[in-house]
Design a protein around this motif. Structure first.
Motif, PDB file in Angstrom:
ATOM      1  N   GLU A  80      42.167  -5.256  25.201  1.00 34.12           N
ATOM      2  CA  GLU A  80      43.413  -5.780  25.765  1.00 34.12           C
ATOM      3  C   GLU A  80      43.353  -7.299  25.914  1.00 34.12           C
ATOM      4  O   GLU A  80      44.298  -8.007  25.583  1.00 34.12           O
ATOM      5  CB  GLU A  80      43.712  -5.124  27.123  1.00 34.12           C
ATOM      6  N   TYR A 111      53.376   5.221  24.718  1.00 30.17           N
ATOM      7  CA  TYR A 111      52.641   4.090  24.157  1.00 30.17           C
ATOM      8  C   TYR A 111      53.609   3.164  23.432  1.00 30.17           C
ATOM      9  O   TYR A 111      53.565   1.964  23.564  1.00 30.17           O
ATOM     10  CB  TYR A 111      51.558   4.578  23.199  1.00 30.17           C
ATOM     11  N   GLN A 114      55.478   0.888  25.879  1.00 31.25           N
ATOM     12  CA  GLN A 114      54.649  -0.152  26.500  1.00 31.25           C
ATOM     13  C   GLN A 114      54.269  -1.236  25.505  1.00 31.25           C
ATOM     14  O   GLN A 114      54.228  -2.400  25.838  1.00 31.25           O
ATOM     15  CB  GLN A 114      53.334   0.444  27.016  1.00 31.25           C
ATOM     16  N   ASP A 115      53.950  -0.835  24.294  1.00 28.78           N
ATOM     17  CA  ASP A 115      53.279  -1.785  23.430  1.00 28.78           C
ATOM     18  C   ASP A 115      54.062  -2.139  22.184  1.00 28.78           C
ATOM     19  O   ASP A 115      53.511  -2.500  21.167  1.00 28.78           O
ATOM     20  CB  ASP A 115      51.889  -1.266  23.085  1.00 28.78           C
ATOM     21  N   LEU A 118      53.141  -5.357  20.561  1.00 30.21           N
ATOM     22  CA  LEU A 118      51.999  -5.393  19.636  1.00 30.21           C
ATOM     23  C   LEU A 118      52.423  -4.938  18.245  1.00 30.21           C
ATOM     24  O   LEU A 118      52.011  -5.497  17.235  1.00 30.21           O
ATOM     25  CB  LEU A 118      50.862  -4.515  20.144  1.00 30.21           C
TER      26      LEU A 118
END
Ligand code: B12
Ligand SMILES: *[C@@H]1O[C@H](CO)[C@@H](O)[C@H](O)[C@H]1NC(C)=O
Ligand SMILES: *[C@@H]1O[C@H](CO)[C@@H](O)[C@H](O)[C@H]1NC(C)=O
Ligand SMILES: *[C@@H]1O[C@H](CO)[C@@H](O)[C@H](O)[C@H]1NC(C)=O
Ligand SMILES: *[C@@H]1O[C@H](CO)[C@@H](O)[C@H](O)[C@H]1NC(C)=O
Ligand SMILES: *[C@@H]1O[C@H](CO)[C@@H](O)[C@H](O)[C@H]1NC(C)=O
Ligand SMILES: *[C@@H]1O[C@H](CO)[C@@H](O)[C@H](O)[C@H]1NC(C)=O
Length: 430
Positions: A80, A111, A114-115, A118
């Motif tokens: 992270e 997931y 949240q990400d 990314l």
């Protein structure tokens, strides 16, 4: 774009009927899991200073269902940290691996929320790879192994990519499948995993829109599988010992593309187990890459419930066995640097020394002829320049390592030299 297509009934039917989970998996039996202890110990006990090393190991341990909560927590934080503080320094494949490590065994829907950030970054980095190919004679910023990782992560975590582009990129004739003028099994295996993921999700979503692409993707998978099997050795290895685990994963998910007699899985498995006992996987990254296949897992299981079964109880995580120590006696080797001319010398080092020790001794003798630079990578030190001549991905140049004229399958930090070795670093193209 992909969302515009409706899932046609035919597609659904086909998806249900096609035995996409058909598998040819041989794996280590539970009662023999102790044979894997050395791999797991190496991974759990090593200290990771770089996020990318932690990502490889974390991903592997999660796939294997081995959860040592304290080290898992620590590795997760490290990955992270790396993606938050070091984003611009990460290559596309490093980010893809980090995403897979963080997202493995999590509910893909949570997931995803949240990400998302990314995933967006990965889409950008993937695009930059393709743009570099367009500018520089078809050479990506990194390599096709990483493009495979990129597509796999985008596919598993619902990123945006063009199925048509993927079908076009991963044609088996593409030069990027060759490294050092040979078919790279690792690269081919990663592509098979990525293409299989894309194929399966296309079936699920919108078969009708992508009929042509799908046909091409299936053809690519079939040809790559053939090339992988072509690298099968008498002793069961596929490519070399370090590519075999990934080749196994590729063959697990593509068994419809070869006949059972074309691959004797058990023979491959037995050979890898034998090599574990000989210490071939002393490096955490090597252990991390081979472990999932030995437990019958592949990178396509990342989102599956089966990936999260807790197997910790089966393993005995013991201290790592000491690496071979350097002995007080000395050996002599021949060392040369070859660009156009060859620069040679005799070097005396302690028994048990590695290639890097020889290079450092030579550099002391004559910095002009034998001066070099290296960078730390997940496989140890990677030679970037010798005599000031620097490797460059844009024209596929690198410093190749050889002994007695044959390329080594280890790096300078791990290859242990022997009396009479004829070591060479050669300016080459791949
Ligand atoms: C692409 C690749 C290369 C490219 C790297 C440049 C490029 N265009 O990216 C080229 C062809 C130049 C190359 C060279 C070598 N490679 Co190479 N390579 C790979 C491959 C297929 C993918 C690496 C990758 O991108 N990983 C994903 C990213 C996210 O991880 P990364 O850590 O950031 O990746 C970097 C390092 O892996 C580094 N790298 C690549 N190869 C090697 C090898 C060593 C020893 C080190 C320290 C670093 C290193 O380059 C990557 C990109 O920057 C791997 C396969 C695998 N299973 O990992 C083999 C692999 C890592 N390579 C290997 C080897 C042996 C070599 C060479 C030593 C071959 C030789 N005899 O000369 C040389 C390195 C010599 C040197 N200068 O130090 C072995 C390592 C095995 C081991 N136990 O050490 C692997 C596992 C292949 C195999 N199955 O044998 N490689
Ligand atoms: C951040 O990137 C740099 C340069 O690539 C690298 O040397 C460093 O180890 C990275 N930091 C972490 C925590 O991985
Ligand atoms: C990238 O790495 C360099 C050194 O390796 C570091 O100084 C820099 O802060 C890093 N930048 C980012 C944004 O990650
Ligand atoms: C997704 O990618 C395709 C092609 O790569 C592009 O045309 C499209 O605009 C992208 N969609 C989103 C939402 O980013
Ligand atoms: C898995 O089981 C081990 C003991 O068998 C336990 O210590 C560990 O906490 C468990 N991990 C998870 C994530 O439940
Ligand atoms: C080192 O090599 C260079 C180039 O071959 C040569 O000119 C020089 O004399 C050498 N130096 C020593 C100390 O041997
Ligand atoms: C590769 O590119 C680098 C940097 O542009 C250049 O210095 C080098 O001469 C090139 N090498 C070859 C073999 O083309």
């Amino acid at each position: 774009m992909r969302q515009l297509c409706q899932l046609p009934l035919v597609g659904l039917l086909l998806f249900v009927l096609l035995p996409s989970q058909l598998c040819n998996i041989c794996e280590v039996q539970e009662e023999d899991y102790s044979q894997l202890d050395p791999l797991i110990s190496t991974m759990v006990k090593s200290k990771y200073t770089r996020g990318i090393q932690a990502a490889n190991v974390l991903l592997s341990l999660k796939l294997a269902g081995i959860s040592d909560q304290s080290s898992e927590g620590q590795m997760t934080r490290q990955v992270e940290d790396d993606v938050t503080n070091n984003m611009s320094n990460l290559t596309s494949g490093q980010l893809a691996l980090s995403i897979m490590a963080l997202g493995a065994c999590q509910n893909p829907n949570t997931y995803f929320k949240q990400d998302r950030y990314l995933i967006r970054q990965l889409e950008t980095k993937f695009k930059a790879e393709i743009e570099n190919m367009e500018r520089n004679d078809g050479n990506p910023l990194t390599n096709y192994y990483q493009l495979g990782l990129d597509v796999l992560a985008l596919c598993l975590f619902k990123g945006n990519y063009s199925t048509t582009k993927v079908a076009e990129l991963f044609t088996p004739e593409n030069k990027n499948f060759r490294l050092g003028h040979k078919f790279s099994v690792d690269t081919g295996a990663m592509a098979v995993l990525a293409l299989t993921c894309v194929k399966r999700s296309t079936y699920r979503e919108n078969i009708k829109c992508h009929k042509k692409d799908l046909k091409r993707i299936k053809y690519n998978i079939a040809s790559l599988v053939k090339k992988i099997l072509h690298e099968k050795k008498e002793n069961g290895l596929i490519g070399n010992i370090y590519s075999t685990g990934e080749a196994m994963q590729a063959l697990f998910v593509s068994s419809r593309h070869y006949k059972e007699r074309e691959w004797e899985c058990q023979r491959t498995l037995d050979k890898v187990l034998e090599e574990i006992s000989h210490g071939a996987f002393r490096m955490p990254i090597a252990a991390a890459q081979v472990l999932p296949a030995l437990m019958g897992k592949t990178l396509l299981d990342i989102n599956k419930y089966s990936c999260c079964i807790n197997n910790t109880g089966y393993f005995n995580i013991s201290p790592v066995t000491a690496t071979p120590t350097v002995s007080p006696s000395y050996i002599k080797v021949h060392y040369s640097v070859k660009i156009r001319e060859t620069y040679s010398t005799e070097i005396t080092v302690r028994k048990g020394s590695v290639f890097l020790d020889v290079m450092e001794e030579a550099q002391k003798i004559n910095k002009t002829e034998f001066g070099f630079t290296s960078v730390e990578s997940s496989w140890g030190p990677y030679i970037t320049s010798v005599q000031g001549v620097t490797a460059n991905n844009n024209n596929r140049t690198y410093w190749q390592l050889l002994n007695n004229g044959k390329p080594l399958d280890q790096g300078v930090g791990s290859y242990i030299v022997h009396e009479g070795d004829n070591l060479e670093v050669r300016w080459s193209t791949y």
